[in-house]
Design a protein around this motif. Structure first.
Motif, PDB file in Angstrom:
ATOM      1  N   ILE A  88      22.552  30.462  19.595  1.00 56.68           N
ATOM      2  CA  ILE A  88      22.931  31.733  20.205  1.00 56.68           C
ATOM      3  C   ILE A  88      24.447  31.808  20.343  1.00 56.68           C
ATOM      4  O   ILE A  88      25.082  30.894  20.882  1.00 56.68           O
ATOM      5  CB  ILE A  88      22.298  31.894  21.606  1.00 56.68           C
ATOM      6  N   LEU A  89      25.026  32.898  19.856  1.00 60.11           N
ATOM      7  CA  LEU A  89      26.446  33.168  20.043  1.00 60.11           C
ATOM      8  C   LEU A  89      26.571  34.454  20.861  1.00 60.11           C
ATOM      9  O   LEU A  89      25.930  35.446  20.543  1.00 60.11           O
ATOM     10  CB  LEU A  89      27.162  33.339  18.704  1.00 60.11           C
ATOM     11  N   ILE A  90      27.375  34.410  21.908  1.00 66.45           N
ATOM     12  CA  ILE A  90      27.504  35.563  22.812  1.00 66.45           C
ATOM     13  C   ILE A  90      28.926  36.107  22.742  1.00 66.45           C
ATOM     14  O   ILE A  90      29.903  35.363  22.888  1.00 66.45           O
ATOM     15  CB  ILE A  90      27.171  35.174  24.261  1.00 66.45           C
ATOM     16  N   CYS A  91      29.042  37.409  22.507  1.00 71.42           N
ATOM     17  CA  CYS A  91      30.338  38.085  22.573  1.00 71.42           C
ATOM     18  C   CYS A  91      30.122  39.438  23.251  1.00 71.42           C
ATOM     19  O   CYS A  91      28.985  39.854  23.462  1.00 71.42           O
ATOM     20  CB  CYS A  91      30.964  38.244  21.189  1.00 71.42           C
ATOM     21  N   ASP A  92      31.198  40.102  23.592  1.00 74.21           N
ATOM     22  CA  ASP A  92      31.097  41.365  24.319  1.00 74.21           C
ATOM     23  C   ASP A  92      31.355  42.561  23.413  1.00 74.21           C
ATOM     24  O   ASP A  92      32.067  42.467  22.408  1.00 74.21           O
ATOM     25  CB  ASP A  92      32.070  41.387  25.495  1.00 74.21           C
ATOM     26  N   ALA A  93      30.812  43.702  23.806  1.00 69.88           N
ATOM     27  CA  ALA A  93      30.888  44.903  22.979  1.00 69.88           C
ATOM     28  C   ALA A  93      32.298  45.449  22.862  1.00 69.88           C
ATOM     29  O   ALA A  93      32.628  46.102  21.875  1.00 69.88           O
ATOM     30  CB  ALA A  93      29.962  45.985  23.550  1.00 69.88           C
ATOM     31  N   ASP A  94      33.145  45.197  23.856  1.00 72.44           N
ATOM     32  CA  ASP A  94      34.484  45.788  23.842  1.00 72.44           C
ATOM     33  C   ASP A  94      35.566  44.820  23.365  1.00 72.44           C
ATOM     34  O   ASP A  94      36.752  45.127  23.443  1.00 72.44           O
ATOM     35  CB  ASP A  94      34.846  46.336  25.224  1.00 72.44           C
ATOM     36  N   ASP A  95      35.171  43.649  22.855  1.00 68.62           N
ATOM     37  CA  ASP A  95      36.132  42.690  22.332  1.00 68.62           C
ATOM     38  C   ASP A  95      36.073  42.672  20.808  1.00 68.62           C
ATOM     39  O   ASP A  95      35.375  43.476  20.185  1.00 68.62           O
ATOM     40  CB  ASP A  95      35.843  41.290  22.887  1.00 68.62           C
ATOM     41  N   ARG A  96      36.804  41.734  20.189  1.00 64.49           N
ATOM     42  CA  ARG A  96      36.780  41.614  18.733  1.00 64.49           C
ATOM     43  C   ARG A  96      36.869  40.143  18.357  1.00 64.49           C
ATOM     44  O   ARG A  96      37.846  39.477  18.688  1.00 64.49           O
ATOM     45  CB  ARG A  96      37.942  42.377  18.103  1.00 64.49           C
ATOM     46  N   VAL A  97      35.862  39.641  17.667  1.00 68.52           N
ATOM     47  CA  VAL A  97      35.885  38.246  17.239  1.00 68.52           C
ATOM     48  C   VAL A  97      36.767  38.102  15.999  1.00 68.52           C
ATOM     49  O   VAL A  97      36.898  39.025  15.200  1.00 68.52           O
ATOM     50  CB  VAL A  97      34.468  37.719  16.955  1.00 68.52           C
ATOM     51  N   ILE A 119      40.690  32.680  23.902  1.00 71.00           N
ATOM     52  CA  ILE A 119      40.777  34.132  23.928  1.00 71.00           C
ATOM     53  C   ILE A 119      42.244  34.537  23.870  1.00 71.00           C
ATOM     54  O   ILE A 119      43.133  33.781  24.278  1.00 71.00           O
ATOM     55  CB  ILE A 119      40.110  34.751  25.174  1.00 71.00           C
ATOM     56  N   GLU A 120      42.480  35.716  23.345  1.00 71.64           N
ATOM     57  CA  GLU A 120      43.819  36.290  23.230  1.00 71.64           C
ATOM     58  C   GLU A 120      43.735  37.698  23.796  1.00 71.64           C
ATOM     59  O   GLU A 120      42.799  38.433  23.508  1.00 71.64           O
ATOM     60  CB  GLU A 120      44.228  36.286  21.748  1.00 71.64           C
ATOM     61  N   THR A 121      44.699  38.082  24.647  1.00 62.93           N
ATOM     62  CA  THR A 121      44.540  39.322  25.406  1.00 62.93           C
ATOM     63  C   THR A 121      45.467  40.461  25.014  1.00 62.93           C
ATOM     64  O   THR A 121      45.270  41.583  25.479  1.00 62.93           O
ATOM     65  CB  THR A 121      44.741  39.051  26.912  1.00 62.93           C
ATOM     66  N   THR A 122      46.469  40.222  24.193  1.00 61.41           N
ATOM     67  CA  THR A 122      47.469  41.263  23.976  1.00 61.41           C
ATOM     68  C   THR A 122      47.089  42.266  22.893  1.00 61.41           C
ATOM     69  O   THR A 122      47.465  43.435  22.970  1.00 61.41           O
ATOM     70  CB  THR A 122      48.833  40.647  23.618  1.00 61.41           C
ATOM     71  N   LEU A 123      46.343  41.839  21.866  1.00 54.86           N
ATOM     72  CA  LEU A 123      46.056  42.715  20.736  1.00 54.86           C
ATOM     73  C   LEU A 123      45.325  43.986  21.164  1.00 54.86           C
ATOM     74  O   LEU A 123      45.668  45.098  20.739  1.00 54.86           O
ATOM     75  CB  LEU A 123      45.233  41.969  19.684  1.00 54.86           C
ATOM     76  N   LEU A 124      44.329  43.861  22.017  1.00 52.53           N
ATOM     77  CA  LEU A 124      43.510  45.000  22.413  1.00 52.53           C
ATOM     78  C   LEU A 124      43.927  45.598  23.755  1.00 52.53           C
ATOM     79  O   LEU A 124      43.482  46.700  24.094  1.00 52.53           O
ATOM     80  CB  LEU A 124      42.033  44.593  22.488  1.00 52.53           C
ATOM     81  N   SER A 125      44.756  44.887  24.509  1.00 48.47           N
ATOM     82  CA  SER A 125      45.049  45.308  25.876  1.00 48.47           C
ATOM     83  C   SER A 125      46.449  45.854  26.067  1.00 48.47           C
ATOM     84  O   SER A 125      46.688  46.631  27.001  1.00 48.47           O
ATOM     85  CB  SER A 125      44.839  44.136  26.842  1.00 48.47           C
ATOM     86  N   ILE A 134      45.328  35.759  33.652  1.00 43.15           N
ATOM     87  CA  ILE A 134      44.718  35.081  32.510  1.00 43.15           C
ATOM     88  C   ILE A 134      45.806  34.846  31.473  1.00 43.15           C
ATOM     89  O   ILE A 134      46.596  35.755  31.188  1.00 43.15           O
ATOM     90  CB  ILE A 134      43.589  35.937  31.889  1.00 43.15           C
ATOM     91  N   ASP A 135      45.860  33.646  30.940  1.00 40.33           N
ATOM     92  CA  ASP A 135      46.847  33.373  29.900  1.00 40.33           C
ATOM     93  C   ASP A 135      46.647  34.328  28.733  1.00 40.33           C
ATOM     94  O   ASP A 135      45.513  34.613  28.340  1.00 40.33           O
ATOM     95  CB  ASP A 135      46.715  31.940  29.393  1.00 40.33           C
ATOM     96  N   GLN A 136      47.739  34.801  28.169  1.00 44.32           N
ATOM     97  CA  GLN A 136      47.629  35.736  27.054  1.00 44.32           C
ATOM     98  C   GLN A 136      47.088  35.070  25.794  1.00 44.32           C
ATOM     99  O   GLN A 136      46.610  35.764  24.896  1.00 44.32           O
ATOM    100  CB  GLN A 136      48.990  36.391  26.804  1.00 44.32           C
ATOM    101  N   ARG A 137      47.130  33.758  25.721  1.00 48.19           N
ATOM    102  CA  ARG A 137      46.442  32.993  24.668  1.00 48.19           C
ATOM    103  C   ARG A 137      46.031  31.666  25.303  1.00 48.19           C
ATOM    104  O   ARG A 137      46.867  30.853  25.636  1.00 48.19           O
ATOM    105  CB  ARG A 137      47.358  32.763  23.469  1.00 48.19           C
ATOM    106  N   TYR A 203      40.278  39.523  23.412  1.00 47.45           N
ATOM    107  CA  TYR A 203      39.651  39.963  24.654  1.00 47.45           C
ATOM    108  C   TYR A 203      40.332  41.232  25.161  1.00 47.45           C
ATOM    109  O   TYR A 203      41.556  41.312  25.218  1.00 47.45           O
ATOM    110  CB  TYR A 203      39.773  38.834  25.675  1.00 47.45           C
ATOM    111  N   ARG A 204      39.520  42.217  25.523  1.00 48.27           N
ATOM    112  CA  ARG A 204      40.064  43.497  25.974  1.00 48.27           C
ATOM    113  C   ARG A 204      40.067  43.570  27.501  1.00 48.27           C
ATOM    114  O   ARG A 204      39.012  43.527  28.143  1.00 48.27           O
ATOM    115  CB  ARG A 204      39.226  44.654  25.421  1.00 48.27           C
ATOM    116  N   ILE A 205      41.256  43.675  28.042  1.00 47.38           N
ATOM    117  CA  ILE A 205      41.415  43.964  29.466  1.00 47.38           C
ATOM    118  C   ILE A 205      41.517  45.472  29.597  1.00 47.38           C
ATOM    119  O   ILE A 205      42.154  46.136  28.776  1.00 47.38           O
ATOM    120  CB  ILE A 205      42.673  43.286  30.021  1.00 47.38           C
ATOM    121  N   ARG A 206      40.888  46.028  30.595  1.00 47.67           N
ATOM    122  CA  ARG A 206      40.932  47.479  30.761  1.00 47.67           C
ATOM    123  C   ARG A 206      42.385  47.958  30.830  1.00 47.67           C
ATOM    124  O   ARG A 206      43.211  47.347  31.494  1.00 47.67           O
ATOM    125  CB  ARG A 206      40.164  47.888  32.019  1.00 47.67           C
ATOM    126  N   THR A 207      42.646  49.040  30.163  1.00 46.05           N
ATOM    127  CA  THR A 207      44.026  49.523  30.083  1.00 46.05           C
ATOM    128  C   THR A 207      44.376  50.514  31.193  1.00 46.05           C
ATOM    129  O   THR A 207      45.539  50.916  31.311  1.00 46.05           O
ATOM    130  CB  THR A 207      44.287  50.189  28.720  1.00 46.05           C
TER     131      THR A 207
END
Length: 288
Positions: A88-97, A119-125, A134-137, A203-207
């Protein structure tokens, strides 16, 4: 007929406007074995079926009804229960693997029962990545008391036997800390997380600030729920006097001379603290 070697579970609630980005990333995987995608719908009121339907020619994807209760834990449990493989691999609908996410996670599961990656937070957020603690990477597993580690809930791989023995994700949690609870219970059964550096998730942080504050508030609530169940011996509850002193120190740290982003970051910390205090009152226990 191809043999499904792993199941990607995506817990989803009103993410029709975002899930296409994640499904597109899954469709573009490099070096992945045959896999299925199980979208666990936690009672969405948007047009999720239409959004997912756009990908049925490129992915083995289906939606399952996970609306018997509200919360990401419910959706994860239902999604895993409908999986046809034991990986089983789990990811979220609002992120991007990342393109090699599935291949990396599956390689990790060959040797370990539980895996997670960075996880990396800047691309989507964008700028909101600086508002949360949370560390940005990230460069390793998240650490808690007693040397126990865990992986973020939206970047986890596990063998089905682990989920079965642990008893699934605790569905009583608010939206926060449920993945730590799962990791701690798995730890008590002898399962340990392994870190897979190549298994990256954007990982997408709400904008919007309101969304970030709500997210941090719920995380605070979940943290209190966690410590009401698993308070380590080395963590002594704060007395009323110490708690008031702690909160006053946080209030005094308001960045009057800082930037707007500094003030937003302070607000997210206060939202987290408020969530802890509110849930402690609800549960009748000391706040961590």
């Amino acid at each position: 007929m191809s043999v499904i070697r792993c199941s990607v579970v995506i817990p989803t609630y009103n993410a029709a406007h975002l899930i296409g980005e994640q499904l597109g990333a899954l469709a573009a995987q490099v070096g992945a074995p045959d896999f299925e995608v199980v979208v666990a719908d936690n009672g969405s009121t948007d047009d999720l079926a239409a959004a997912v339907g756009l990908w049925t020619e490129r992915l083995d994807v289906r939606i399952v009804d996970a609306s018997r209760g509200r919360g990401v834990s419910v959706a994860r449990n239902v999604g895993i229960g409908h999986a046809t493989s034991d990986r089983i691999l789990i990811c979220d609908a609002d992120d991007r693997v990342a393109p090699g996410w599935i291949a990396a996670m599956m390689c990790g599961l060959d040797d370990h029962p539980l895996v997670s990656g960075p996880i990396e937070t800047t691309l989507l957020s964008g700028r909101s990545a600086t508002w949360v603690p949370i560390d940005q990477r990230t460069t390793g597993l998240f650490e808690t008391w007693g040397g126990r580690t865990y992986g973020l809930g939206g970047n986890v791989g596990l063998r089905c036997e682990v989920w079965e023995r642990v008893g699934g994700y605790d569905e009583t949690y608010p939206a926060g800390a449920e993945e730590i609870d799962f990791a701690w219970r798995a730890h008590d059964l002898g399962y340990r997380f392994a870190y897979v550096e190549e298994a990256l998730v954007h990982y997408r942080i709400r904008t919007d600030l309101k969304g970030v504050l709500r997210q941090q508030y719920n995380s605070g609530r979940g943290t209190t729920t966690l410590y009401s169940k698993f308070r380590p011996a080395e963590v002594s509850p704060k007395s009323v006097r110490r708690r008031i002193h702690h909160e006053l120190l946080l209030l005094r740290r308001f960045p009057w001379l800082g930037s707007a982003d500094d003030r937003r970051s302070w607000l997210t910390l206060m939202a987290f603290e408020a969530g802890k205090l509110v849930e402690a009152r609800n549960l009748g226990c000391p706040a961590p």
